[in-house]
Design a protein around this motif. Structure first.
Motif, mmCIF file in Angstrom:
data_model
loop_
_atom_site.group_PDB
_atom_site.id
_atom_site.type_symbol
_atom_site.label_atom_id
_atom_site.label_comp_id
_atom_site.label_asym_id
_atom_site.label_seq_id
_atom_site.Cartn_x
_atom_site.Cartn_y
_atom_site.Cartn_z
ATOM 1 N N VAL A 146 -31.608 89.929 13.637
ATOM 2 C CA VAL A 146 -32.203 89.203 12.518
ATOM 3 C C VAL A 146 -32.120 87.696 12.744
ATOM 4 C CG1 VAL A 146 -31.992 88.697 10.053
ATOM 5 C CG2 VAL A 146 -31.860 91.057 10.860
ATOM 6 N N ARG A 147 -30.989 87.214 13.239
ATOM 7 C CA ARG A 147 -30.892 85.771 13.501
ATOM 8 C C ARG A 147 -31.965 85.327 14.502
ATOM 9 N NH1 ARG A 147 -24.987 83.015 13.275
ATOM 10 N NH2 ARG A 147 -24.177 84.055 11.416
ATOM 11 N N HIS A 197 -29.378 84.542 23.859
ATOM 12 C CA HIS A 197 -28.201 84.093 23.116
ATOM 13 C C HIS A 197 -28.261 84.476 21.645
ATOM 14 C CE1 HIS A 197 -30.381 80.764 21.205
ATOM 15 N NE2 HIS A 197 -29.277 80.454 20.558
ATOM 16 N N TRP A 198 -27.075 84.585 21.069
ATOM 17 C CA TRP A 198 -26.883 84.936 19.661
ATOM 18 C C TRP A 198 -26.787 83.626 18.888
ATOM 19 C CZ3 TRP A 198 -22.164 88.468 18.046
ATOM 20 C CH2 TRP A 198 -22.288 88.826 16.702
ATOM 21 N N PRO A 199 -27.783 83.268 18.068
ATOM 22 C CA PRO A 199 -27.771 81.965 17.403
ATOM 23 C C PRO A 199 -26.494 81.721 16.603
ATOM 24 C CG PRO A 199 -29.920 82.993 17.175
ATOM 25 C CD PRO A 199 -29.016 84.027 17.773
ATOM 26 N N SER A 200 -25.983 80.505 16.711
ATOM 27 C CA SER A 200 -24.740 80.140 16.024
ATOM 28 C C SER A 200 -24.969 79.993 14.531
ATOM 29 C CB SER A 200 -24.216 78.821 16.583
ATOM 30 O OG SER A 200 -25.114 77.762 16.239
ATOM 31 N N ASP A 201 -23.867 79.876 13.781
ATOM 32 C CA ASP A 201 -23.961 79.649 12.338
ATOM 33 C C ASP A 201 -24.749 78.383 12.039
ATOM 34 O OD1 ASP A 201 -22.504 81.914 11.903
ATOM 35 O OD2 ASP A 201 -20.657 80.893 11.291
ATOM 36 N N HIS A 202 -24.480 77.324 12.814
ATOM 37 C CA HIS A 202 -25.164 76.043 12.571
ATOM 38 C C HIS A 202 -26.670 76.180 12.795
ATOM 39 C CE1 HIS A 202 -26.000 71.763 12.470
ATOM 40 N NE2 HIS A 202 -26.621 71.896 13.636
ATOM 41 N N GLU A 203 -27.068 76.796 13.907
ATOM 42 C CA GLU A 203 -28.495 76.985 14.186
ATOM 43 C C GLU A 203 -29.171 77.808 13.093
ATOM 44 O OE1 GLU A 203 -29.569 77.861 18.579
ATOM 45 O OE2 GLU A 203 -27.494 78.535 18.325
ATOM 46 N N ILE A 261 -24.220 87.816 5.107
ATOM 47 C CA ILE A 261 -24.944 89.056 5.392
ATOM 48 C C ILE A 261 -24.966 89.322 6.892
ATOM 49 C CG2 ILE A 261 -27.163 90.250 5.133
ATOM 50 C CD1 ILE A 261 -27.779 88.302 2.823
ATOM 51 N N TRP A 262 -25.216 88.262 7.670
ATOM 52 C CA TRP A 262 -25.340 88.392 9.120
ATOM 53 C C TRP A 262 -24.317 87.473 9.806
ATOM 54 C CZ3 TRP A 262 -30.248 87.632 6.460
ATOM 55 C CH2 TRP A 262 -30.958 88.830 6.253
ATOM 56 N N PRO A 263 -23.038 87.850 9.774
ATOM 57 C CA PRO A 263 -21.998 86.994 10.338
ATOM 58 C C PRO A 263 -22.041 86.945 11.859
ATOM 59 C CG PRO A 263 -21.067 89.084 9.641
ATOM 60 C CD PRO A 263 -22.494 89.091 9.201
ATOM 61 N N HIS A 264 -21.416 85.909 12.421
ATOM 62 C CA HIS A 264 -21.316 85.774 13.872
ATOM 63 C C HIS A 264 -20.036 86.448 14.349
ATOM 64 C CE1 HIS A 264 -21.934 83.952 17.836
ATOM 65 N NE2 HIS A 264 -23.173 83.688 17.422
ATOM 66 N N ALA A 265 -19.816 86.381 15.647
ATOM 67 C CA ALA A 265 -18.740 87.145 16.288
ATOM 68 C C ALA A 265 -17.373 86.867 15.693
ATOM 69 C CB ALA A 265 -18.733 86.843 17.784
ATOM 70 N N ASP A 266 -17.021 85.597 15.530
ATOM 71 C CA ASP A 266 -15.663 85.265 15.076
ATOM 72 C C ASP A 266 -15.372 85.868 13.713
ATOM 73 O OD1 ASP A 266 -15.243 83.886 17.385
ATOM 74 O OD2 ASP A 266 -15.653 81.905 16.536
ATOM 75 N N ASP A 267 -16.331 85.780 12.798
ATOM 76 C CA ASP A 267 -16.124 86.333 11.454
ATOM 77 C C ASP A 267 -16.042 87.857 11.484
ATOM 78 O OD1 ASP A 267 -16.077 83.872 10.101
ATOM 79 O OD2 ASP A 267 -18.263 83.778 10.099
ATOM 80 N N LEU A 268 -16.851 88.492 12.334
ATOM 81 C CA LEU A 268 -16.797 89.947 12.438
ATOM 82 C C LEU A 268 -15.465 90.420 13.011
ATOM 83 C CD1 LEU A 268 -20.415 90.697 13.723
ATOM 84 C CD2 LEU A 268 -19.412 91.597 11.622
ATOM 85 N N LEU A 269 -14.975 89.733 14.035
ATOM 86 C CA LEU A 269 -13.720 90.141 14.666
ATOM 87 C C LEU A 269 -12.518 89.803 13.799
ATOM 88 C CD1 LEU A 269 -14.461 89.101 18.360
ATOM 89 C CD2 LEU A 269 -14.304 91.425 17.453
ATOM 90 N N ALA A 270 -12.632 88.727 13.014
ATOM 91 C CA ALA A 270 -11.496 88.317 12.173
ATOM 92 C C ALA A 270 -11.336 89.211 10.958
ATOM 93 C CB ALA A 270 -11.683 86.867 11.728
#
Length: 477
Positions: free
Chosen positions: A247-248, A294-300, A458-467
């Motif tokens: 989705v990102r 690449h998996w777009p970052s939170d900022h992007e 809704i669509w978190p990035h890696a750090d939030d998912l792993l944390a």
């Protein structure tokens, strides 16, 4: 001479003149009707009928191939058909498996009835389009399954050869192959018809809307792992990562050209750590590099949602799944579930509405202190902060009407939290007094900022998912 296994019972019935309700019975009825009509045209129908009988007896030519003891009927069948109308890859694979079963002395009738019979039913033989190629549903499934099994690249036109190579190298007992195909076919059916709620259902719905099928080999692997190996919560976390990745990239309008390679890599990563497939998928996605991967970052992601004119830049289906997901996220356990806000049925009823209309000059004067006299509005009206969902019947009614009138119509007819909770009332991050008095640039940007932050949940990035702790508490939100 026997037809295929699936037709043998009906073949016996038809040949004994007992009618029937299948394709063979339809064929008999067709020829009876054609012959009757042809005879009815003749002045002497008996003479014409005699001529037909004589023609069939004396002029019709049949090719009969007598096989020696060492000849392989399946190979002969495959060779003859390769010189005429091409068989489906599924039929070639079927012949290959039954040939190996016969050579091993297996009970091929039992194998057919136990494992393969459903594949000869219409539901597996219906045609469907993936990309620009139309194939049977069974060929599509076999492509996904073999991709999962081999983690190698092959084209749809080389499916049979790829399967043949795998079967030769894998040295798996034929019955085990039949059993595995039957098991994963059940999983594929489940994925195809998954209810549109919870983590899996929402993601699978979005896959259909975005018209992407590249994650299917990975999904077969994840759904195929027993919960004693990969608990449900971990599977859901892996799916949330895939959802976020797709989705990102879709909402940033990034290319999906390399996604086949991406998901083959993910299958390989998950297969190496089946009990931690979620972590393997998340870490592999995080390591993707390059514009096509690449998996777009939170900022992007957030910057694009807040600032870009997504309505004009994206396909409508992408904008719709974004607004639907935001509505779903805004709902709580205390929200009335009068109708399900998402899904294909609701999607057909809900349309995208510009709060400040695209033709804003009719009834929406620029701000008094705006030196550009509203020139930046032409892009701003297409940003997330200015969009909501309304019914197809309400949308044309609202049109270009002024804010005071539009506000009343939305208040009276909309039930969505997306409208009432962030548009008709101030979102939590707003510091604007008398929010509902007007609708202008400040409110659009403030609402866009809030919805952009919500999209990160809704669509978190890696750090939030792993944390986050592995939990299923989002499943039925």
């Amino acid at each position: 001479m026997w037809p295929t296994n699936a037709d043998r019972d009906e073949f016996r019935t038809v040949m004994l003149g007992r009618g029937g309700a299948g394709r063979l019975a339809e064929a008999v009825t067709y020829f009876q009707q054609e012959i009757d009509a042809w005879l009815a045209e003749a002045a002497e129908p008996e003479e014409r009928l005699g001529a037909l009988v004589q023609t069939l007896r004396e002029q019709l030519r049949l090719v009969i191939i007598d096989l020696e003891e060492h000849d392989d009927a399946q190979v002969v069948f495959e060779t003859l058909n390769s010189r005429g109308t091409p068989l489906e890859h599924a039929d070639l694979i079927k012949n290959l498996l039954f040939r190996d079963a016969e050579r091993a002395g297996a009970d091929v009738d039992r194998l057919y009835k136990t494992y393969w019979a459903p594949f000869d039913q219409d539901e597996w033989r219906t045609e469907q389009t993936t990309g620009r190629i139309t194939r049977s549903r069974l060929d599509v499934f076999l492509t996904y399954w073999l991709t999962m099994r081999t983690q190698r690249e092959f084209t749809s036109s080389t499916l049979f050869k790829a399967f043949e190579r795998w079967l030769l190298s894998a040295a798996v007992p034929t019955e085990d192959v039949f059993a595995e195909l039957a098991r994963y076919a059940d999983i594929y059916d489940l994925i195809d018809d998954y209810p549109q709620h919870g983590v899996e259902g929402r993601f699978l719905y979005r896959m259909k809307v975005l018209q992407t099928s590249t994650p299917m080999p990975l999904l077969l692997l994840l759904f195929g792992l027993d919960e004693t190996v990969l608990p449900l919560e971990r599977r859901q976390r892996a799916i949330r990562a895939i959802d976020s990745y797709l989705v990102r990239r879709a909402l940033l309008n990034l290319s999906n050209r390399d996604h086949n390679n991406v998901f083959r890599d993910l299958v390989a990563a998950a297969a190496r750590q089946p009990d931690r497939a979620d972590e393997a998928v998340i870490k592999a996605l995080s390591a993707m590099q390059g514009a096509h991967r690449h998996w777009p970052s939170d900022h992007e992601f957030r910057a694009s949602l807040e600032q870009d004119p997504i309505y004009t830049r994206l396909y409508r289906r992408g904008v719709r799944i974004l607004l639907e997901a935001l509505e779903d996220e805004l709902r709580t356990d205390h929200t009335e579930q009068l109708v399900v806000p998402l899904g294909e049925q609701a999607g057909a009823k809900l349309t995208i509405e510009h709060v400040m209309p695209q033709s804003w000059r009719d009834n929406w004067p620029p701000l008094e202190d705006d030196p550009s006299e509203g020139s930046d509005r032409d892009e701003l009206v297409h940003t997330l902060g200015n969009l909501t969902l309304v019914t197809a019947r309400l949308n044309p009614t609202l049109g270009n009407m002024a804010w005071e009138d539009k506000r009343q119509w939305l208040s009276q007819h909309s039930l969505l939290r997306l409208t009432h909770g962030t548009l008709l009332s101030a979102p939590p991050n707003a510091h604007i007094s008398d929010w509902i008095a007007t609708w202008d640039e400040h409110r659009i940007r403030t609402r866009g900022s809030y919805l952009g932050a919500l999209a990160l949940n809704i669509w978190p990035h890696a750090d939030d998912l792993l944390a986050a702790p592995v939990s299923a508490d989002r499943d039925d939100k």
